[in-house]
Enzyme design. Structure first.
Site, PDB file in Angstrom:
ATOM      1  N   LYS A 136     -21.442 -37.699  20.716  1.00 48.28           N
ATOM      2  CA  LYS A 136     -22.224 -36.798  21.556  1.00 48.28           C
ATOM      3  C   LYS A 136     -23.675 -37.232  21.354  1.00 48.28           C
ATOM      4  O   LYS A 136     -24.293 -36.926  20.332  1.00 48.28           O
ATOM      5  CB  LYS A 136     -22.032 -35.344  21.143  1.00 48.28           C
ATOM      6  CG  LYS A 136     -22.791 -34.407  22.069  1.00 48.28           C
ATOM      7  CD  LYS A 136     -22.431 -32.964  21.815  1.00 48.28           C
ATOM      8  CE  LYS A 136     -23.029 -32.044  22.854  1.00 48.28           C
ATOM      9  NZ  LYS A 136     -24.456 -32.242  23.113  1.00 48.28           N
ATOM     10  N   CYS A 437     -46.993 -24.766 -21.239  1.00 45.69           N
ATOM     11  CA  CYS A 437     -45.574 -25.109 -21.135  1.00 45.69           C
ATOM     12  C   CYS A 437     -44.715 -23.842 -21.168  1.00 45.69           C
ATOM     13  O   CYS A 437     -44.848 -23.031 -22.088  1.00 45.69           O
ATOM     14  CB  CYS A 437     -45.194 -26.021 -22.296  1.00 45.69           C
ATOM     15  SG  CYS A 437     -43.426 -26.322 -22.381  1.00 45.69           S
ATOM     16  N   CYS A 460     -41.395 -30.039 -28.318  1.00 46.98           N
ATOM     17  CA  CYS A 460     -41.108 -28.919 -27.413  1.00 46.98           C
ATOM     18  C   CYS A 460     -39.586 -28.772 -27.253  1.00 46.98           C
ATOM     19  O   CYS A 460     -38.890 -29.755 -26.971  1.00 46.98           O
ATOM     20  CB  CYS A 460     -41.768 -29.214 -26.066  1.00 46.98           C
ATOM     21  SG  CYS A 460     -41.146 -28.228 -24.710  1.00 46.98           S
TER      22      CYS A 460
HETATM   23  S1  IVH Z   1     -19.367 -35.122  28.804  1.00 47.41           S
HETATM   24  C1  IVH Z   1     -18.411 -32.430  32.280  1.00 47.41           C
HETATM   25  N1  IVH Z   1     -19.859 -36.882  26.937  1.00 47.41           N
HETATM   26  O1  IVH Z   1     -23.991 -33.237  26.153  1.00 47.41           O
HETATM   27  C2  IVH Z   1     -18.580 -33.218  31.020  1.00 47.41           C
HETATM   28  N2  IVH Z   1     -21.543 -35.300  27.437  1.00 47.41           N
HETATM   29  O2  IVH Z   1     -23.578 -30.339  26.085  1.00 47.41           O
HETATM   30  C3  IVH Z   1     -19.815 -32.916  30.323  1.00 47.41           C
HETATM   31  N3  IVH Z   1     -23.579 -35.583  26.092  1.00 47.41           N
HETATM   32  O3  IVH Z   1     -25.241 -32.565  29.332  1.00 47.41           O
HETATM   33  C4  IVH Z   1     -20.431 -33.953  29.540  1.00 47.41           C
HETATM   34  N4  IVH Z   1     -22.898 -37.301  24.933  1.00 47.41           N
HETATM   35  O4  IVH Z   1     -26.002 -34.689  28.214  1.00 47.41           O
HETATM   36  C5  IVH Z   1     -20.323 -35.835  27.629  1.00 47.41           C
HETATM   37  N5  IVH Z   1     -20.151 -38.516  25.290  1.00 47.41           N
HETATM   38  C6  IVH Z   1     -20.622 -37.471  25.985  1.00 47.41           C
HETATM   39  C7  IVH Z   1     -21.903 -36.957  25.768  1.00 47.41           C
HETATM   40  C8  IVH Z   1     -22.332 -35.862  26.503  1.00 47.41           C
HETATM   41  C9  IVH Z   1     -23.896 -36.466  25.147  1.00 47.41           C
HETATM   42  C10 IVH Z   1     -24.481 -34.489  26.532  1.00 47.41           C
HETATM   43  C11 IVH Z   1     -24.662 -34.449  28.022  1.00 47.41           C
HETATM   44  C12 IVH Z   1     -24.325 -33.048  28.425  1.00 47.41           C
HETATM   45  C13 IVH Z   1     -24.384 -32.309  27.141  1.00 47.41           C
HETATM   46  C14 IVH Z   1     -23.426 -31.169  27.171  1.00 47.41           C
END
Ligand code: IVH
Length: 701
Positions: A136, A437, A460
């Site tokens: 992510k 101390c 100490c």
């Molecule tokens: S899938 C409909 N895959 O996370 C599917 N999102 O919290 C939705 N993001 O706006 C997104 N890495 O900017 C997807 N491997 C990934 C991602 C990802 C980052 C972000 C994306 C989205 C946000 C959602």
């Protein structure tokens, strides 16, 4: 907007709500709270809780609203689709809405997610569903439309249905293809989703440049990347070295104008297609997992590896792989039902500074330690944090009772990032560094150029206790099983009044102490007798002479036949040894000039502790035809056939110099299993010879 009293009340409520399930009666309060934190973040640009803590509170609100949908109000923070639109930008509609993701925080959440999909799709709970798991990315998302193979339009995510057009800026990013052969796969028009990121090492450069130009600095790579998408100047976008990872094909239209996304069959295939066409997509950090258990393992693996990844990621995304099943599962208003984010454990948290304690080190340095309200941080409970020295407390303007932001990255010890002076109620107290101390009341002294205050009293009690802890520890005399609790007990009994007393313990008396059995006493006796025969570099190190570390102890041991030889050494004798400096020389001379210390050595000797150079103390003899002569070497990953230390010693015998980091100075990198960032870095350098463990063994034979 908020009065000081209101802010303080909201902060107190944050603390209460953070740590417990919120009751439905308190829904309105929780909403107010989230609105306040939104304001601090978005308007004031000065958040007072971490993103992770905000997300948790937000999820709690969602949870309650889901149970009581009749209580949802139109102004609830959950009703806001996050928005990056500005007044001036050109708003354009996405072909398919860009939704958000639901969150999960642990294996159980992911198993629940798996079950809920199976129930929704009427699939046997016991069967396996295939998932695709990928990072992510923590940047700014964008959507790219390609028509007849050409980049037609790029837009930010915006409010999900409409985004802000940024085609020119996108064209300034080399990883965004201007042309991609979708036609070769029978697609006429596609909409792709991806994330704009700045590599962590490039981010540092971006800020350095801004500092030179007198511009404000970005707090993190995400802010620099999202800002970079929307600059008015594509050259500035280019300068930020933004890279775009593609993570989804949102829409794909065939030559005859119909929606034909399903032809790609799986999410994994669609990512492979993007890879084939030349887009930047995750490499070994994307995995097809045959069931949720495998997906959980992969998420956990990346949670551990997170800090070795060159970009910021705040979790993993678990996606149902089969596109037909995705379609059947569908969407809620807010997110797809077929995907979920697995959020990594927070690296930051906020808590309260309750007290400061002062620890005396083995050479008398006084270290202030903050006692904080226990808080979860990257998977462990933190309740005390080092404050290093008086200067640190002053530079961070810390007061007792302050709310503080703490952070822990990788394996690093937690540290205090900052306090929140705005959140003070007026009852906070200045931290008065002690003048004497805390253990023996001797007036503290501060050596020139040193930040630490020291207790100058060698006798100490706290200092003595620390010296004992260290003397018996692994790094010094390595007396197996002799931990701090033994030291505490023996001191308490009055049996140990100097280091030498360790070697004349009365085992009969120990055996009647609570917690000791015949076996443990016997083991202790054996360990102590073994330690008496230690090489002298261990004893030298174990004397806790100021500035005399492990390496210098070894160098001295190489050059003497008996520890007491050092009594007659002059300053020049010391500094003539390569790598022994004047500070070590002065401190060792001072130690041996003190009759008390000589008496201690005599006593140790009389008790059978070895003071003579052993074979292990002698310098390693390297023959001139040794295979690694003049080379620097580094081991990384887990070795299978020998321990890391053993391998390093072997390498040293073969003429190599062990070093600890990958740089242009490194000649050879030996890689074991699960080698991570060091290997990548060495490969990137291109000048490092990379050996497997077997290659290494073959070379030293
Ligand atoms: S899938 C409909 N895959 O996370 C599917 N999102 O919290 C939705 N993001 O706006 C997104 N890495 O900017 C997807 N491997 C990934 C991602 C990802 C980052 C972000 C994306 C989205 C946000 C959602």
């Amino acid at each position: 907007m908020y009065s000081k009293e209101q802010e303080q009340l909201l902060l107190r409520q944050t603390e209460t709500f953070k740590n417990a399930n919120v009751d439905v009666d308190q829904l309105a309060k929780l909403r107010d709270l989230l609105r306040y934190h939104e304001w601090r973040y978005a308007v004031k640009n000065d958040p007072i809780i971490s993103d992770f803590e905000y997300d948790k509170l937000f999820d709690e609100l969602k949870r309650i609203e889901k149970l009581h949908p009749e209580k949802i109000t139109p102004d609830s923070p959950t009703q806001r689709v996050t928005n990056d639109l500005t007044e001036s930008g050109n708003a354009v509609e996405h072909i398919k809405p860009m939704l958000s993701l639901g969150n999960s925080y642990n294996a159980e959440d992911l198993r629940d997610f798996d079950e809920s999909i199976k129930r929704l799709l009427n699939i046997d709970i016991e069967s396996d569903l295939e998932y695709c798991v990928e990072p992510k990315f923590d940047g700014g998302s964008l959507a790219l439309i390609y028509t007849d193979d050409l980049l037609e339009r790029a837009a930010t995510r915006g409010n999900g249905s409409k985004g802000e057009e940024m085609t020119l800026n996108a064209k300034a990013m080399p990883s965004v293809l201007l042309k991609a052969k979708f036609s070769s796969k029978g697609f006429r028009r596609v909409e792709l989703r991806g994330e704009a990121l700045i590599r962590i090492e490039n981010f540092k450069k971006v800020n350095q440049r801004r500092e030179k130009e007198g511009l404000s600095l970005f707090a993190n790579p995400r802010n620099a990347a999202t800002g970079g998408l929307r600059t008015k100047d594509p050259q500035e976008t280019k300068n930020r070295e933004i890279e775009v990872f593609m993570f989804q094909v949102g829409y794909a239209e065939s030559e005859n104008g119909t929606d034909d996304l399903q032809r790609l069959k799986t999410h994994y295939n669609s990512v492979e297609l993007l890879r084939e066409l030349g887009f930047k997509v995750p490499e070994k950090e994307i995995k097809k997992c045959k069931n949720i258990a495998e997906a959980i393992d992969f998420c956990n693996y990346w949670q551990e590896q997170r800090d070795s990844y060159p970009y910021e990621i705040d979790g993993m995304v678990v996606k149902l792989n089969d596109l037909a099943l995705q379609e059947r599962a569908g969407f809620t208003q807010h997110h797809p039902r077929w995907a979920i984010a697995f959020k990594f454990k927070a690296k930051q948290a906020t808590t309260k500074l309750v007290d400061v304690e002062y620890q005396i080190g083995k050479i008398g340095s006084v270290t202030p330690v903050a006692k904080v309200e226990p808080v979860q941080l990257a998977g462990v409970t933190v309740s005390s944090i080092s404050l290093h020295n008086e200067e640190f407390i002053q530079s961070k303007d810390l007061r007792l009772g302050d709310r503080i932001l703490i952070e822990r990255a990788g394996d690093v010890i937690p540290y205090i990032v900052k306090s929140f002076p705005d959140a003070r109620e007026g009852t906070e107290q200045k931290i008065e560094f002690p003048k004497s101390c805390p253990s023996c009341k001797t007036t503290l002294v501060q050596a020139e150029k040193e930040a630490a205050w020291r207790c100058p009293n060698y006798d100490c009690p706290d200092q003595f206790k620390q010296r004992l802890y260290f003397h018996v520890s692994k790094g010094a005399m390595d007396i197996d099983g002799f931990g701090p609790s033994y030291v505490d007990q023996f001191i308490h009994q009055g049996w140990v009044n100097d280091l030498a007393d360790i070697y004349k313990l009365d085992y009969q008396s120990i055996s009647v102490l609570e917690g000791f059995g015949e076996r443990s006493v016997e083991k202790l006796r054996e360990a102590i007798n073994k330690a008496k025969k230690n090489p002298i570099h261990r004893l030298l190190h174990g004397l806790s002479i100021h500035h005399l570390g492990k390496k210098a102890s070894k160098l001295l041991a190489e050059n003497i036949s008996n520890v007491k030889d050092l009594q007659s050494w002059t300053f020049d004798d010391f500094v003539n040894i390569k790598d022994i400096g004047p500070v070590v020389a002065e401190n060792v001379i001072q130690f041996f000039a003190d009759d008390k210390n000589i008496a201690l050595l005599d006593k140790l000797e009389a008790l059978g502790v070895n003071l003579k150079q052993t074979d292990e103390d002698k310098p390693v003899q390297v023959s001139l035809d040794a295979p690694f002569i003049g080379k620097s070497i580094l081991f990384t990953g887990t070795l299978q056939k020998m321990g890391r230390k053993e391998a390093q010693e072997l390498a040293a015998k073969m003429g190599a110099k062990n070093i600890s980091a990958v740089s242009s100075k490194l000649d050879i990198l030996v890689v074991g299993e699960k080698a991570g960032s060091k290997l990548k870095k060495a490969q990137a350098l291109g000048t490092v010879e990379i050996l497997t463990e077997d290659d290494f063994i073959a070379r030293v034979k």
